[in-house]
Design a protein around this motif. Structure first.
Motif, PDB file in Angstrom:
ATOM      1  N   THR A 142      -0.084   3.441 -13.611  1.00  0.00           N
ATOM      2  CA  THR A 142      -1.259   3.278 -14.250  1.00  0.00           C
ATOM      3  C   THR A 142      -2.303   2.720 -13.436  1.00  0.00           C
ATOM      4  N   ARG A 143      -3.723   3.348 -13.137  1.00  0.00           N
ATOM      5  CA  ARG A 143      -4.614   2.676 -12.495  1.00  0.00           C
ATOM      6  C   ARG A 143      -5.402   1.745 -13.041  1.00  0.00           C
ATOM      7  N   TYR A 144      -5.631   0.624 -12.313  1.00  0.00           N
ATOM      8  CA  TYR A 144      -6.730  -0.372 -12.485  1.00  0.00           C
ATOM      9  C   TYR A 144      -7.561  -0.683 -11.339  1.00  0.00           C
ATOM     10  N   TYR A 145      -8.825  -0.534 -11.657  1.00  0.00           N
ATOM     11  CA  TYR A 145      -9.780  -1.044 -10.617  1.00  0.00           C
ATOM     12  C   TYR A 145     -10.393  -2.615 -10.799  1.00  0.00           C
ATOM     13  N   ILE A 146     -10.188  -3.180 -10.139  1.00  0.00           N
ATOM     14  CA  ILE A 146     -10.269  -4.699 -10.389  1.00  0.00           C
ATOM     15  C   ILE A 146     -11.550  -5.269  -9.822  1.00  0.00           C
ATOM     16  N   GLY A 173     -11.318  17.993  -3.224  1.00  0.00           N
ATOM     17  CA  GLY A 173     -10.752  18.471  -1.934  1.00  0.00           C
ATOM     18  C   GLY A 173      -9.627  17.798  -1.626  1.00  0.00           C
ATOM     19  N   TYR A 174      -9.071  16.657  -2.482  1.00  0.00           N
ATOM     20  CA  TYR A 174      -7.824  16.060  -2.265  1.00  0.00           C
ATOM     21  C   TYR A 174      -6.905  17.084  -2.905  1.00  0.00           C
ATOM     22  N   PHE A 175      -5.639  16.821  -2.442  1.00  0.00           N
ATOM     23  CA  PHE A 175      -4.722  17.809  -3.070  1.00  0.00           C
ATOM     24  C   PHE A 175      -3.373  17.223  -3.111  1.00  0.00           C
ATOM     25  N   VAL A 195       3.137  13.693  -2.693  1.00  0.00           N
ATOM     26  CA  VAL A 195       1.874  12.813  -1.687  1.00  0.00           C
ATOM     27  C   VAL A 195       0.605  13.456  -2.178  1.00  0.00           C
ATOM     28  N   MET A 196      -0.292  12.829  -1.852  1.00  0.00           N
ATOM     29  CA  MET A 196      -1.779  13.169  -2.096  1.00  0.00           C
ATOM     30  C   MET A 196      -2.249  13.346  -0.576  1.00  0.00           C
ATOM     31  N   VAL A 197      -2.964  14.476  -0.328  1.00  0.00           N
ATOM     32  CA  VAL A 197      -3.594  14.617   0.874  1.00  0.00           C
ATOM     33  C   VAL A 197      -5.017  14.549   0.800  1.00  0.00           C
ATOM     34  N   LYS A 198      -5.444  13.433   1.511  1.00  0.00           N
ATOM     35  CA  LYS A 198      -6.928  12.939   1.330  1.00  0.00           C
ATOM     36  C   LYS A 198      -7.795  13.347   2.543  1.00  0.00           C
ATOM     37  N   PHE A 199      -8.581  14.251   2.084  1.00  0.00           N
ATOM     38  CA  PHE A 199      -9.517  14.731   3.455  1.00  0.00           C
ATOM     39  C   PHE A 199     -10.630  13.734   3.712  1.00  0.00           C
ATOM     40  N   ASP A 246     -12.612   7.669 -15.426  1.00  0.00           N
ATOM     41  CA  ASP A 246     -12.228   9.172 -15.808  1.00  0.00           C
ATOM     42  C   ASP A 246     -12.645   9.959 -14.436  1.00  0.00           C
ATOM     43  N   GLU A 247     -11.589  10.933 -14.569  1.00  0.00           N
ATOM     44  CA  GLU A 247     -11.695  11.845 -13.085  1.00  0.00           C
ATOM     45  C   GLU A 247     -11.349  13.339 -13.714  1.00  0.00           C
ATOM     46  N   ALA A 248     -12.299  14.159 -13.137  1.00  0.00           N
ATOM     47  CA  ALA A 248     -12.382  15.501 -13.676  1.00  0.00           C
ATOM     48  C   ALA A 248     -11.773  16.342 -12.318  1.00  0.00           C
ATOM     49  N   ILE A 280      -1.991  11.882   4.785  1.00  0.00           N
ATOM     50  CA  ILE A 280      -1.155  12.241   3.537  1.00  0.00           C
ATOM     51  C   ILE A 280      -0.619  11.042   3.130  1.00  0.00           C
ATOM     52  N   GLN A 281      -0.608  10.793   2.080  1.00  0.00           N
ATOM     53  CA  GLN A 281      -0.414   9.361   1.283  1.00  0.00           C
ATOM     54  C   GLN A 281       0.634   9.551   0.064  1.00  0.00           C
ATOM     55  N   GLU A 282       1.450   8.518   0.031  1.00  0.00           N
ATOM     56  CA  GLU A 282       2.475   8.821  -0.973  1.00  0.00           C
ATOM     57  C   GLU A 282       1.876   8.616  -2.329  1.00  0.00           C
ATOM     58  N   TYR A 283       2.251   9.620  -3.330  1.00  0.00           N
ATOM     59  CA  TYR A 283       1.350   9.423  -4.459  1.00  0.00           C
ATOM     60  C   TYR A 283       2.042   8.604  -5.568  1.00  0.00           C
ATOM     61  N   ILE A 284       1.473   7.660  -5.963  1.00  0.00           N
ATOM     62  CA  ILE A 284       1.923   6.579  -6.911  1.00  0.00           C
ATOM     63  C   ILE A 284       1.774   6.961  -8.117  1.00  0.00           C
ATOM     64  N   LEU A 285       2.871   6.887  -8.950  1.00  0.00           N
ATOM     65  CA  LEU A 285       3.008   7.180 -10.467  1.00  0.00           C
ATOM     66  C   LEU A 285       2.916   5.913 -11.171  1.00  0.00           C
ATOM     67  N   ILE A 316       0.925  -1.045   0.009  1.00  0.00           N
ATOM     68  CA  ILE A 316       0.104  -0.037  -0.080  1.00  0.00           C
ATOM     69  C   ILE A 316       0.841   1.255   0.046  1.00  0.00           C
ATOM     70  N   PRO A 317       0.406   2.344  -0.231  1.00  0.00           N
ATOM     71  CA  PRO A 317       1.191   3.749  -0.376  1.00  0.00           C
ATOM     72  C   PRO A 317       1.678   3.898   0.975  1.00  0.00           C
ATOM     73  N   LYS A 318       2.896   4.604   1.058  1.00  0.00           N
ATOM     74  CA  LYS A 318       3.439   4.896   2.328  1.00  0.00           C
ATOM     75  C   LYS A 318       2.685   6.044   2.903  1.00  0.00           C
TER      76      LYS A 318
HETATM   77  P1  AMP Z   1      -9.789   7.565  -3.666  1.00  0.00           P
HETATM   78  O1  AMP Z   1     -10.908   8.401  -3.144  1.00  0.00           O
HETATM   79  O2  AMP Z   1      -9.003   6.876  -2.531  1.00  0.00           O
HETATM   80  O3  AMP Z   1     -10.532   6.373  -4.512  1.00  0.00           O
HETATM   81  O4  AMP Z   1      -8.997   8.344  -4.575  1.00  0.00           O
HETATM   82  C1  AMP Z   1      -9.570   9.017  -5.672  1.00  0.00           C
HETATM   83  C2  AMP Z   1      -8.482   9.289  -6.806  1.00  0.00           C
HETATM   84  O5  AMP Z   1      -7.330   9.687  -6.382  1.00  0.00           O
HETATM   85  C3  AMP Z   1      -8.256   7.810  -7.431  1.00  0.00           C
HETATM   86  O6  AMP Z   1      -9.224   7.350  -8.200  1.00  0.00           O
HETATM   87  C4  AMP Z   1      -6.803   7.949  -7.999  1.00  0.00           C
HETATM   88  O7  AMP Z   1      -7.003   8.626  -9.305  1.00  0.00           O
HETATM   89  C5  AMP Z   1      -6.097   8.762  -6.919  1.00  0.00           C
HETATM   90  N1  AMP Z   1      -5.599   8.474  -5.963  1.00  0.00           N
HETATM   91  C6  AMP Z   1      -5.691   7.851  -4.725  1.00  0.00           C
HETATM   92  N2  AMP Z   1      -4.836   7.487  -3.936  1.00  0.00           N
HETATM   93  C7  AMP Z   1      -3.674   7.572  -4.838  1.00  0.00           C
HETATM   94  C8  AMP Z   1      -2.199   7.413  -4.547  1.00  0.00           C
HETATM   95  N3  AMP Z   1      -1.815   6.860  -3.388  1.00  0.00           N
HETATM   96  N4  AMP Z   1      -1.476   7.630  -5.609  1.00  0.00           N
HETATM   97  C9  AMP Z   1      -1.796   8.083  -6.800  1.00  0.00           C
HETATM   98  N5  AMP Z   1      -3.051   8.501  -7.039  1.00  0.00           N
HETATM   99  C10 AMP Z   1      -3.884   8.383  -6.040  1.00  0.00           C
END
Ligand code: AMP
Length: 360
Positions: A197-201, A164-166, A152-156, A229-231, A190-195, A138-140
């Motif tokens: 390709t996304r796959y939702y399985i 509201g994520y940044f 990093v990605m900051v998830k509220f 698709d994310e706007a 605060i989560q490591e931003y992973i560079l 999982i991301p650090k």
């Molecule tokens: P989530 O609410 O966790 O599903 O995240 C929303 C979107 O943010 C995801 O569909 C991804 O595009 C992106 N995302 C979430 N977590 C990460 C991460 N750790 N690294 C890169 N992109 C992320």
């Protein structure tokens, strides 16, 4: 704690009356109704406000009837009536959101799936524990903004659909973004931003099936895969670098607006199945197991390594791409959508006198 519905489930098990699949008219309802109809079950659409005309455009996915409510909470008072009709509720992401988690846990109407998962899914800390104890990558996480040493990605916590994520790369950028963010002051991770390709399985864990890709209890199926698709993040590159955009007050958001089908390199499939298995097995240990659909939200890096950033434990809207099956479900059974698979599971469980294994 979820309310005990075992008495009602026993009644359903012993009754000859056919079951009726009900869900809230949104999210993946077309697929759920379409799948239930194809398996020969009755269907009921639950709507607040009664704006259901759009179903007329999709006659094969239109439910047999509608229940129009003033508010979703009214469902709780209608329990006796719906139980008398043999209703099984199929929850999807919006269902729980609209009804509210507490009302969902208190519903006396049997629901498809394990209601106990909700607390593991909604609480980000618990979800992290589940995934890391399962042994998936999982991301650090960074406990303090001062520790940020990479993107990093900051998830509220209150952020809906990724608005509201940044993103930021160091402490200075973090403070600058906090100033601009509407969720200022709220809880965040605060989560490591992973560079990559996304796959939702899209997986399906059956506690009643035998054979196939077996688990310690039941089996695991891979029914499909999508990308979201994310706007506005998906199109932002067209405008240039993020630093420049910020000067114009444009910040990235991750609001899901649609889904696209994908397949993964076949050489990555064994690892995808292994991840599904690890998460499903840990679920069996922690809360008695996932029942039915779940989705592993992952990013594959250029080293071909899977990083899992989230697990959804109900039908995800990405499955809507495959009403007639996907490039994966076609190798399990032709013409099998996740919606149809849910109906099939309920029917099989009833035949095997195992309805109490799939309804809670
Ligand atoms: P989530 O609410 O966790 O599903 O995240 C929303 C979107 O943010 C995801 O569909 C991804 O595009 C992106 N995302 C979430 N977590 C990460 C991460 N750790 N690294 C890169 N992109 C992320």
């Amino acid at each position: 704690m979820a309310v005990d519905v075992s008495g009602v489930v026993r009644e359903y098990q012993d009754s000859r009356r056919p079951l009726v699949i009900a869900t809230v008219c949104s999210h993946s309802s077309l697929q759920i109704f379409h799948g239930a109809r194809r398996e020969g079950l009755g269907t009921l659409g639950i709507s607040v406000g009664g704006d259901v005309k759009f179903y007329d455009a999709f006659p094969l996915a239109r439910p047999d009837g509608f229940l129009t409510l003033g508010s979703y909470a009214e469902l709780l008072d209608l329990a006796d009536d719906l139980i008398a009709q043999g209703v099984v509720l199929v929850p999807h992401g919006s269902f729980v959101e609209y009804l509210g988690p507490e009302n969902y846990m208190n519903l006396r109407i049997p629901t498809f799936g394990n209601r106990r998962i909700l607390e593991w899914e909604r609480d980000r800390e618990r979800q992290r524990r589940w995934l890391s104890e399962a042994g998936v990558d999982i991301p650090k996480r960074f406990r303090e903004p001062g520790e940020i040493d990479r993107p990093v990605m900051v998830k509220f916590y209150g952020a809906k659909g990724g608005k509201g994520y940044f993103l930021c790369k160091n402490y200075e950028e973090f403070t600058e973004m906090m100033e601009a963010n509407v969720f200022r002051g709220g809880q965040y991770q605060i989560q490591e931003y992973i560079l990559g390709t996304r796959y939702y399985i899209h997986f399906f864990r059956s506690p009643v099936n035998e054979g196939g890709y077996t688990l310690s209890q039941g089996s695991l199926e891979l029914l499909g895969m999508d990308r979201r698709d994310e706007a506005n993040i998906d199109e932002m590159y067209k405008l240039g670098a993020q630093e420049m955009l910020r000067r114009y007050g444009i910040y990235p958001t991750f609001v899901v607006t649609g889904n696209v089908p994908v397949v993964i390199r076949e050489s990555l499939l064994p690892e995808a199945m292994r991840i599904g298995e690890l998460v499903a097995e840990k679920g069996i240990d922690l809360f008695g197991g996932i029942i039915g659909p779940f989705c592993i939200e992952s990013i594959v890096t250029d080293e071909l390594r899977f990083r899992v950033f989230e697990v959804s434990t109900r039908i995800v809207a990405g499955t809507n791409i495959y009403p007639r099956g996907s490039p994966y479900s076609d190798y399990v059974e032709e013409d099998m959508s996740t919606g149809r698979r849910i109906a099939r599971e309920i029917i099989t469980a009833k035949k095997k006198r195992m309805l109490d294994h799939v309804l809670t």
